[in-house]
Write a protein that holds these residues in place. Sequence first.
Motif, PDB file in Angstrom:
ATOM      1  N   LEU A  66      33.090  33.347 -33.437  1.00  0.00           N
ATOM      2  CA  LEU A  66      32.380  33.807 -33.108  1.00  0.00           C
ATOM      3  C   LEU A  66      32.228  34.978 -32.211  1.00  0.00           C
ATOM      4  CD1 LEU A  66      31.773  30.331 -33.529  1.00  0.00           C
ATOM      5  CD2 LEU A  66      31.176  30.469 -31.166  1.00  0.00           C
ATOM      6  N   SER A  67      31.361  35.379 -31.811  1.00  0.00           N
ATOM      7  CA  SER A  67      31.661  37.108 -31.336  1.00  0.00           C
ATOM      8  C   SER A  67      30.237  37.457 -31.042  1.00  0.00           C
ATOM      9  CB  SER A  67      32.891  38.016 -31.405  1.00  0.00           C
ATOM     10  OG  SER A  67      33.039  39.178 -31.308  1.00  0.00           O
ATOM     11  N   GLY A  68      30.088  38.294 -29.959  1.00  0.00           N
ATOM     12  CA  GLY A  68      28.834  39.289 -30.239  1.00  0.00           C
ATOM     13  C   GLY A  68      28.060  40.235 -31.442  1.00  0.00           C
ATOM     14  N   LEU A  69      27.134  40.155 -31.007  1.00  0.00           N
ATOM     15  CA  LEU A  69      26.542  41.398 -31.713  1.00  0.00           C
ATOM     16  C   LEU A  69      27.374  42.805 -31.751  1.00  0.00           C
ATOM     17  CD1 LEU A  69      24.757  41.828 -34.563  1.00  0.00           C
ATOM     18  CD2 LEU A  69      23.039  42.617 -32.601  1.00  0.00           C
ATOM     19  N   ASP A  70      27.559  43.078 -30.582  1.00  0.00           N
ATOM     20  CA  ASP A  70      27.701  44.036 -30.142  1.00  0.00           C
ATOM     21  C   ASP A  70      29.066  44.447 -30.725  1.00  0.00           C
ATOM     22  OD1 ASP A  70      28.457  42.043 -28.330  1.00  0.00           O
ATOM     23  OD2 ASP A  70      28.972  42.906 -26.982  1.00  0.00           O
ATOM     24  N   TRP A  71      30.219  43.599 -30.628  1.00  0.00           N
ATOM     25  CA  TRP A  71      31.843  43.692 -31.296  1.00  0.00           C
ATOM     26  C   TRP A  71      31.645  44.220 -32.408  1.00  0.00           C
ATOM     27  CZ3 TRP A  71      34.426  46.431 -27.729  1.00  0.00           C
ATOM     28  CH2 TRP A  71      33.644  46.026 -26.018  1.00  0.00           C
ATOM     29  N   ILE A  72      30.714  43.096 -33.457  1.00  0.00           N
ATOM     30  CA  ILE A  72      30.695  43.099 -34.973  1.00  0.00           C
ATOM     31  C   ILE A  72      30.168  44.604 -34.854  1.00  0.00           C
ATOM     32  CG2 ILE A  72      29.401  42.438 -36.363  1.00  0.00           C
ATOM     33  CD1 ILE A  72      28.707  39.859 -35.921  1.00  0.00           C
ATOM     34  N   MET A  73      29.122  45.491 -34.489  1.00  0.00           N
ATOM     35  CA  MET A  73      28.657  46.784 -34.302  1.00  0.00           C
ATOM     36  C   MET A  73      29.965  47.730 -34.385  1.00  0.00           C
ATOM     37  SD  MET A  73      24.703  46.731 -33.824  1.00  0.00           S
ATOM     38  CE  MET A  73      24.803  47.881 -33.697  1.00  0.00           C
ATOM     39  N   GLU A  74      30.379  47.104 -33.135  1.00  0.00           N
ATOM     40  CA  GLU A  74      31.672  48.154 -32.319  1.00  0.00           C
ATOM     41  C   GLU A  74      32.314  48.210 -34.258  1.00  0.00           C
ATOM     42  OE1 GLU A  74      33.495  50.818 -30.053  1.00  0.00           O
ATOM     43  OE2 GLU A  74      31.769  50.421 -30.212  1.00  0.00           O
ATOM     44  N   ASN A  75      33.368  47.291 -34.382  1.00  0.00           N
ATOM     45  CA  ASN A  75      34.119  47.206 -35.750  1.00  0.00           C
ATOM     46  C   ASN A  75      33.615  47.794 -36.404  1.00  0.00           C
ATOM     47  OD1 ASN A  75      36.316  45.637 -34.014  1.00  0.00           O
ATOM     48  ND2 ASN A  75      35.852  44.498 -33.279  1.00  0.00           N
ATOM     49  N   THR A 177      18.544  50.842 -22.900  1.00  0.00           N
ATOM     50  CA  THR A 177      19.144  49.423 -23.353  1.00  0.00           C
ATOM     51  C   THR A 177      19.663  49.830 -24.549  1.00  0.00           C
ATOM     52  OG1 THR A 177      17.473  47.861 -22.227  1.00  0.00           O
ATOM     53  CG2 THR A 177      18.526  47.182 -24.432  1.00  0.00           C
ATOM     54  N   VAL A 178      20.512  50.207 -24.901  1.00  0.00           N
ATOM     55  CA  VAL A 178      21.367  50.351 -26.184  1.00  0.00           C
ATOM     56  C   VAL A 178      20.829  49.429 -27.826  1.00  0.00           C
ATOM     57  CG1 VAL A 178      23.589  51.184 -27.997  1.00  0.00           C
ATOM     58  CG2 VAL A 178      22.813  52.189 -25.135  1.00  0.00           C
ATOM     59  N   LEU A 179      21.165  48.236 -27.115  1.00  0.00           N
ATOM     60  CA  LEU A 179      21.160  47.382 -28.206  1.00  0.00           C
ATOM     61  C   LEU A 179      21.070  45.775 -26.612  1.00  0.00           C
ATOM     62  CD1 LEU A 179      23.784  45.529 -28.612  1.00  0.00           C
ATOM     63  CD2 LEU A 179      24.852  47.752 -30.195  1.00  0.00           C
ATOM     64  N   GLN A 180      20.884  44.520 -28.345  1.00  0.00           N
ATOM     65  CA  GLN A 180      20.392  43.274 -27.551  1.00  0.00           C
ATOM     66  C   GLN A 180      21.373  42.693 -28.268  1.00  0.00           C
ATOM     67  OE1 GLN A 180      16.655  41.042 -25.563  1.00  0.00           O
ATOM     68  NE2 GLN A 180      16.881  40.435 -27.913  1.00  0.00           N
ATOM     69  N   SER A 181      21.896  41.722 -27.828  1.00  0.00           N
ATOM     70  CA  SER A 181      23.136  40.751 -28.214  1.00  0.00           C
ATOM     71  C   SER A 181      23.508  39.828 -28.125  1.00  0.00           C
ATOM     72  CB  SER A 181      24.170  41.474 -28.239  1.00  0.00           C
ATOM     73  OG  SER A 181      25.469  40.940 -28.551  1.00  0.00           O
ATOM     74  N   THR A 182      23.453  38.805 -29.658  1.00  0.00           N
ATOM     75  CA  THR A 182      23.902  37.482 -29.316  1.00  0.00           C
ATOM     76  C   THR A 182      25.252  37.027 -29.631  1.00  0.00           C
ATOM     77  OG1 THR A 182      22.431  36.791 -30.352  1.00  0.00           O
ATOM     78  CG2 THR A 182      21.319  36.944 -28.966  1.00  0.00           C
ATOM     79  N   THR A 183      25.926  35.716 -29.351  1.00  0.00           N
ATOM     80  CA  THR A 183      26.813  35.555 -29.711  1.00  0.00           C
ATOM     81  C   THR A 183      26.635  35.000 -31.491  1.00  0.00           C
ATOM     82  OG1 THR A 183      27.664  34.612 -27.968  1.00  0.00           O
ATOM     83  CG2 THR A 183      28.343  33.938 -30.086  1.00  0.00           C
ATOM     84  N   LYS A 184      27.416  35.473 -32.208  1.00  0.00           N
ATOM     85  CA  LYS A 184      26.948  34.448 -33.914  1.00  0.00           C
ATOM     86  C   LYS A 184      28.318  34.100 -34.078  1.00  0.00           C
ATOM     87  CE  LYS A 184      23.542  37.901 -34.069  1.00  0.00           C
ATOM     88  NZ  LYS A 184      22.486  37.736 -34.372  1.00  0.00           N
ATOM     89  N   LEU A 185      27.830  33.018 -35.437  1.00  0.00           N
ATOM     90  CA  LEU A 185      28.490  32.719 -35.712  1.00  0.00           C
ATOM     91  C   LEU A 185      28.817  33.833 -37.652  1.00  0.00           C
ATOM     92  CD1 LEU A 185      31.342  30.238 -36.768  1.00  0.00           C
ATOM     93  CD2 LEU A 185      28.760  28.988 -37.475  1.00  0.00           C
ATOM     94  N   HIS A 186      29.677  34.185 -37.557  1.00  0.00           N
ATOM     95  CA  HIS A 186      30.249  34.858 -39.019  1.00  0.00           C
ATOM     96  C   HIS A 186      30.985  34.766 -39.287  1.00  0.00           C
ATOM     97  CE1 HIS A 186      32.042  37.148 -35.144  1.00  0.00           C
ATOM     98  NE2 HIS A 186      33.230  37.315 -35.954  1.00  0.00           N
TER      99      HIS A 186
END
Length: 289
Positions: A66-75, A177-186
């Motif tokens: 579980l992590s935010g879309l922001d960190w999925i994109m950053e990685n 606003t760069v992006l809107q992020s929610t927590t993702k089960l990935h």
Amino acid sequence: MKLRLGLPKGSLQEATFQLFKQAGFELTVRSRSYFPTINDPELEVVLMRAQEIPRYVNDGVLDAGLSGLDWIMENEADVVEVADLIYAKNTSNPIRLVIAVANDSDIKTVADLKGKRIATELVRVTEKYLKSNGVDAYVEYSYGATEVKVPHLVDAIADITETGSSIKANNLRIIATVLQSTTKLHANRNAWKDPWKKEKLQNLSVLLQGALRARSKVGLKMNVPGDKLANILEVLPAMKQPTISQLVQSDWVAVETILEEIQVRDLIPALKRGGAQDIIEYPLSKVIP
């Protein structure tokens, strides 16, 4: 077989543990430990920073996380999105990555950031956003206390905000606003190809989403005289239709429905005036449509 799951340690940890408890999973962790116990022998949980989870999922060290879309994109993680879980530290709203400057700054738009210095934890995401807007700026990694760096150390920041209150408290002004992020089960793509792990993740998704869905809803029960039922049904909302059952040896009926909690405050007095009695409101743990 076990599913190895990464959960966020830090600001999102308590909210995540509460969500899992509502979904039926009891997590217990000792101080300074990174390996909680959980009342499901098929799950192995690891706590780590949300920033790192997508990378370990991508590499297969974790089956899912579980992590935010922001960190999925950053990685730049190539993962499978299993579920969108809209919750944060303090609210049930998405968070935003915003660019902010000092209140008295001459910078008014993203275009004004050309040649400027920007501090952020999300360097890649910020750089891509600026590039998409044709802006060449210097983006540096911030190790923390990002909001206090403007204007003495940097011209602007790109920072995560949940409510915007911290931005205002530090005399900053949002310009984009760069992006809107929610927590993702990935999930890791190879783990998703495993039938057992895929089913386990799908089951987990149903329970977590059901728990989140229940947070805004309540159940309502009442007894209604048969000749007042039509009036009650005119004002009574429901997910589909209310449940109605006849009371034993009576011309009264029992009515039960699920509705948004925000509706109850004004609804109960109206139901009482309409003839309903024995009105009971009760909380929900999960709502599975």
